[in-house]
Write a protein that holds these residues in place. Structure first.
Motif, PDB file in Angstrom:
ATOM      1  N   TRP A 162     -24.696  24.884  12.048  1.00  0.00           N
ATOM      2  CA  TRP A 162     -24.711  23.449  11.824  1.00  0.00           C
ATOM      3  C   TRP A 162     -25.367  23.011  10.620  1.00  0.00           C
ATOM      4  O   TRP A 162     -25.101  22.180   9.674  1.00  0.00           O
ATOM      5  N   LEU A 163     -26.646  23.545  10.611  1.00  0.00           N
ATOM      6  CA  LEU A 163     -27.547  23.104   9.383  1.00  0.00           C
ATOM      7  C   LEU A 163     -26.913  23.315   7.949  1.00  0.00           C
ATOM      8  O   LEU A 163     -27.260  22.308   7.358  1.00  0.00           O
ATOM      9  N   GLY A 164     -26.210  24.337   7.703  1.00  0.00           N
ATOM     10  CA  GLY A 164     -25.635  24.656   6.702  1.00  0.00           C
ATOM     11  C   GLY A 164     -24.606  23.593   6.230  1.00  0.00           C
ATOM     12  O   GLY A 164     -24.475  22.985   4.972  1.00  0.00           O
ATOM     13  N   VAL A 165     -23.953  22.989   7.123  1.00  0.00           N
ATOM     14  CA  VAL A 165     -22.873  21.935   7.090  1.00  0.00           C
ATOM     15  C   VAL A 165     -23.470  20.889   6.736  1.00  0.00           C
ATOM     16  O   VAL A 165     -23.135  19.787   5.844  1.00  0.00           O
ATOM     17  N   VAL A 166     -24.537  20.471   7.477  1.00  0.00           N
ATOM     18  CA  VAL A 166     -25.555  19.203   7.168  1.00  0.00           C
ATOM     19  C   VAL A 166     -25.901  19.060   5.825  1.00  0.00           C
ATOM     20  O   VAL A 166     -26.015  17.994   5.135  1.00  0.00           O
ATOM     21  N   GLN A 167     -26.459  20.317   5.215  1.00  0.00           N
ATOM     22  CA  GLN A 167     -27.086  20.223   4.067  1.00  0.00           C
ATOM     23  C   GLN A 167     -26.150  19.989   3.092  1.00  0.00           C
ATOM     24  O   GLN A 167     -26.369  19.303   2.080  1.00  0.00           O
ATOM     25  N   GLU A 168     -24.878  20.731   3.085  1.00  0.00           N
ATOM     26  CA  GLU A 168     -23.745  20.348   2.302  1.00  0.00           C
ATOM     27  C   GLU A 168     -23.370  19.001   2.082  1.00  0.00           C
ATOM     28  O   GLU A 168     -23.216  18.270   0.800  1.00  0.00           O
ATOM     29  N   VAL A 169     -23.284  18.246   3.336  1.00  0.00           N
ATOM     30  CA  VAL A 169     -22.957  16.918   3.387  1.00  0.00           C
ATOM     31  C   VAL A 169     -23.892  15.846   2.802  1.00  0.00           C
ATOM     32  O   VAL A 169     -23.702  14.793   2.202  1.00  0.00           O
ATOM     33  N   SER A 170     -25.357  16.209   3.090  1.00  0.00           N
ATOM     34  CA  SER A 170     -26.249  15.484   2.902  1.00  0.00           C
ATOM     35  C   SER A 170     -26.762  15.417   1.458  1.00  0.00           C
ATOM     36  O   SER A 170     -27.793  14.685   1.152  1.00  0.00           O
ATOM     37  N   GLY A 171     -26.751  16.725   0.880  1.00  0.00           N
ATOM     38  CA  GLY A 171     -27.723  17.062  -0.276  1.00  0.00           C
ATOM     39  C   GLY A 171     -29.097  17.595  -0.026  1.00  0.00           C
ATOM     40  O   GLY A 171     -29.805  17.925  -0.947  1.00  0.00           O
ATOM     41  N   MET A 172     -29.495  17.851   1.218  1.00  0.00           N
ATOM     42  CA  MET A 172     -30.684  18.247   1.820  1.00  0.00           C
ATOM     43  C   MET A 172     -30.595  19.744   1.312  1.00  0.00           C
ATOM     44  O   MET A 172     -29.727  20.676   1.301  1.00  0.00           O
ATOM     45  N   GLU A 173     -32.022  20.306   0.988  1.00  0.00           N
ATOM     46  CA  GLU A 173     -32.278  21.619   0.661  1.00  0.00           C
ATOM     47  C   GLU A 173     -33.324  22.066   1.346  1.00  0.00           C
ATOM     48  O   GLU A 173     -34.442  22.355   0.915  1.00  0.00           O
ATOM     49  N   LEU A 174     -33.088  22.315   2.724  1.00  0.00           N
ATOM     50  CA  LEU A 174     -34.135  22.622   3.572  1.00  0.00           C
ATOM     51  C   LEU A 174     -34.471  24.179   3.682  1.00  0.00           C
ATOM     52  O   LEU A 174     -35.551  24.770   3.429  1.00  0.00           O
ATOM     53  N   VAL A 175     -33.198  24.878   3.993  1.00  0.00           N
ATOM     54  CA  VAL A 175     -33.335  26.404   4.193  1.00  0.00           C
ATOM     55  C   VAL A 175     -32.357  26.869   2.977  1.00  0.00           C
ATOM     56  O   VAL A 175     -31.168  26.817   2.966  1.00  0.00           O
ATOM     57  N   THR A 176     -33.105  27.479   2.089  1.00  0.00           N
ATOM     58  CA  THR A 176     -32.418  27.755   0.855  1.00  0.00           C
ATOM     59  C   THR A 176     -33.039  29.544   0.927  1.00  0.00           C
ATOM     60  O   THR A 176     -33.914  30.002   1.319  1.00  0.00           O
ATOM     61  N   ARG A 177     -32.073  30.465   0.235  1.00  0.00           N
ATOM     62  CA  ARG A 177     -32.470  31.950   0.180  1.00  0.00           C
ATOM     63  C   ARG A 177     -33.600  32.083  -0.661  1.00  0.00           C
ATOM     64  O   ARG A 177     -34.382  33.343  -0.405  1.00  0.00           O
ATOM     65  N   ASP A 178     -34.056  31.492  -1.634  1.00  0.00           N
ATOM     66  CA  ASP A 178     -35.207  31.643  -2.404  1.00  0.00           C
ATOM     67  C   ASP A 178     -36.608  31.262  -1.444  1.00  0.00           C
ATOM     68  O   ASP A 178     -37.690  31.841  -1.669  1.00  0.00           O
ATOM     69  N   LYS A 179     -36.394  30.142  -0.720  1.00  0.00           N
ATOM     70  CA  LYS A 179     -37.423  29.571   0.372  1.00  0.00           C
ATOM     71  C   LYS A 179     -37.514  30.448   1.525  1.00  0.00           C
ATOM     72  O   LYS A 179     -38.615  30.890   1.697  1.00  0.00           O
ATOM     73  N   PHE A 180     -36.406  30.807   1.988  1.00  0.00           N
ATOM     74  CA  PHE A 180     -36.387  31.610   3.384  1.00  0.00           C
ATOM     75  C   PHE A 180     -35.412  32.556   3.639  1.00  0.00           C
ATOM     76  O   PHE A 180     -34.385  32.596   4.048  1.00  0.00           O
ATOM     77  N   PRO A 181     -35.667  33.848   2.646  1.00  0.00           N
ATOM     78  CA  PRO A 181     -34.512  34.704   2.703  1.00  0.00           C
ATOM     79  C   PRO A 181     -34.580  35.452   4.074  1.00  0.00           C
ATOM     80  O   PRO A 181     -33.321  35.893   4.215  1.00  0.00           O
ATOM     81  N   VAL A 182     -35.478  35.538   4.767  1.00  0.00           N
ATOM     82  CA  VAL A 182     -35.491  36.322   6.124  1.00  0.00           C
ATOM     83  C   VAL A 182     -34.429  35.753   6.875  1.00  0.00           C
ATOM     84  O   VAL A 182     -33.755  35.985   7.719  1.00  0.00           O
ATOM     85  N   LEU A 183     -34.812  34.234   6.994  1.00  0.00           N
ATOM     86  CA  LEU A 183     -33.986  33.483   7.811  1.00  0.00           C
ATOM     87  C   LEU A 183     -32.550  33.152   7.380  1.00  0.00           C
ATOM     88  O   LEU A 183     -31.749  33.134   8.476  1.00  0.00           O
ATOM     89  N   CYS A 184     -32.413  33.316   6.342  1.00  0.00           N
ATOM     90  CA  CYS A 184     -31.031  32.944   5.874  1.00  0.00           C
ATOM     91  C   CYS A 184     -30.372  34.578   6.102  1.00  0.00           C
ATOM     92  O   CYS A 184     -29.030  34.294   6.423  1.00  0.00           O
ATOM     93  N   LYS A 185     -30.772  35.665   6.089  1.00  0.00           N
ATOM     94  CA  LYS A 185     -30.073  36.779   6.459  1.00  0.00           C
ATOM     95  C   LYS A 185     -29.901  36.897   7.916  1.00  0.00           C
ATOM     96  O   LYS A 185     -28.778  37.264   8.167  1.00  0.00           O
ATOM     97  N   TRP A 186     -30.578  36.067   8.582  1.00  0.00           N
ATOM     98  CA  TRP A 186     -30.551  36.040  10.245  1.00  0.00           C
ATOM     99  C   TRP A 186     -29.352  35.244  10.289  1.00  0.00           C
ATOM    100  O   TRP A 186     -28.394  35.523  11.136  1.00  0.00           O
ATOM    101  N   MET A 187     -29.088  33.904   9.277  1.00  0.00           N
ATOM    102  CA  MET A 187     -28.099  33.299   9.618  1.00  0.00           C
ATOM    103  C   MET A 187     -26.704  33.900   9.428  1.00  0.00           C
ATOM    104  O   MET A 187     -25.760  33.587   9.978  1.00  0.00           O
ATOM    105  N   ASP A 188     -26.633  34.766   8.287  1.00  0.00           N
ATOM    106  CA  ASP A 188     -25.608  35.505   7.765  1.00  0.00           C
ATOM    107  C   ASP A 188     -25.239  36.543   8.978  1.00  0.00           C
ATOM    108  O   ASP A 188     -23.932  36.339   9.253  1.00  0.00           O
ATOM    109  N   GLU A 189     -26.191  37.113   9.583  1.00  0.00           N
ATOM    110  CA  GLU A 189     -25.722  38.110  10.777  1.00  0.00           C
ATOM    111  C   GLU A 189     -25.183  37.318  11.866  1.00  0.00           C
ATOM    112  O   GLU A 189     -24.314  37.705  12.620  1.00  0.00           O
ATOM    113  N   PHE A 190     -26.040  36.134  12.066  1.00  0.00           N
ATOM    114  CA  PHE A 190     -25.374  35.279  13.249  1.00  0.00           C
ATOM    115  C   PHE A 190     -23.803  34.812  12.997  1.00  0.00           C
ATOM    116  O   PHE A 190     -23.072  35.170  13.839  1.00  0.00           O
TER     117      PHE A 190
END
Length: 221
Positions: A162-190
């Motif tokens: 859901w957060l990825g969709v919210v970021q797209e809609v709102s323009g927020m950049e909370l979780v990005t691959r450069d800031k949080f590579p480990v968490l983003c990898k988990w998101m991909d796996e999930f």
């Protein structure tokens, strides 16, 4: 024959948590979609305290609150456990699920609806600290539960999708691959997990729903 019903709303990550747990367990259930703008008599009867989804009905017994329901499901159908069997590990899984619920998801919902820029900036910083903590907790594992999806992963489903969709809609950049590579990898796996895919709402429809609700403000951090 067992009666298993789930009252939910297609947008709700909390409803989808329960669906995911039931599917991981291989439990058949009847899904009853709810219109939260016009709450059904069934929902008001089954959850008179909070009047919200999800609500699980099992053989006539009803329960609410997604994390509570997840624990009930795990104890009722012990195959394919989503909580560790070791008491300490189970306690830690409960701790992290609650951390995600209160600190991470709670903070993200506040950011989404906050209109004061200064206050929103503080909330964004708090959320970033939560994500740093979550990255550390992954400890190089595929999922929070190790190699298989567990309670903590299910609790984090809002962050996972859901957060990825919210970021797209709102323009927020909370979780990005450069800031949080480990968490983003988990998101991909999930989101690529075969059972998780069955429970995710269509991205385009979810995008339209949040766009209508948030008014597409431009939030950049």
């Amino acid at each position: 024959m067992e009666e298993v019903k789930l009252l939910g709303w297609w947008v709700s990550p909390f409803s989808r948590r329960v669906e995911l747990a039931l599917k991981l367990k291989g439990v058949g259930y009847e899904y009853i979609e709810q219109d939260l703008a016009h709450k059904s008599q069934l929902l008001l009867e089954y959850n008179p305290v909070h009047k919200k989804v999800p609500v699980l009905v099992h053989n006539g017994k009803t329960m609410a609150e997604s994390l509570v329901i997840l624990e009930y499901i795990d104890e009722t159908w012990p195959n394919n456990p989503i909580l560790p069997r070791n008491p300490y590990d189970k306690a830690m899984a409960r701790f992290w699920a609650q951390f995600i619920e209160e600190k991470c998801n709670g903070g993200l919902w506040k950011i989404m609806w906050c209109k004061d820029e200064e206050e929103r900036g503080k909330l964004v910083e708090e959320a970033s600290q939560c994500f740093i903590t979550l990255e550390g907790e992954l400890k190089g594992n595929k999922f929070f539960g190790g190699e298989e999806i567990g309670m903590v992963d299910i609790a984090a489903n809002f962050i996972g999708y859901w957060l990825g969709v919210v970021q797209e809609v709102s323009g927020m950049e909370l979780v990005t691959r450069d800031k949080f590579p480990v968490l983003c990898k988990w998101m991909d796996e999930f989101v690529e997990h075969s059972v998780v895919k069955e429970t995710l709402p269509p991205r385009d429809e979810l995008h339209a729903e949040f766009e209508a609700r948030l008014g597409a403000p431009s939030w950049k951090y």
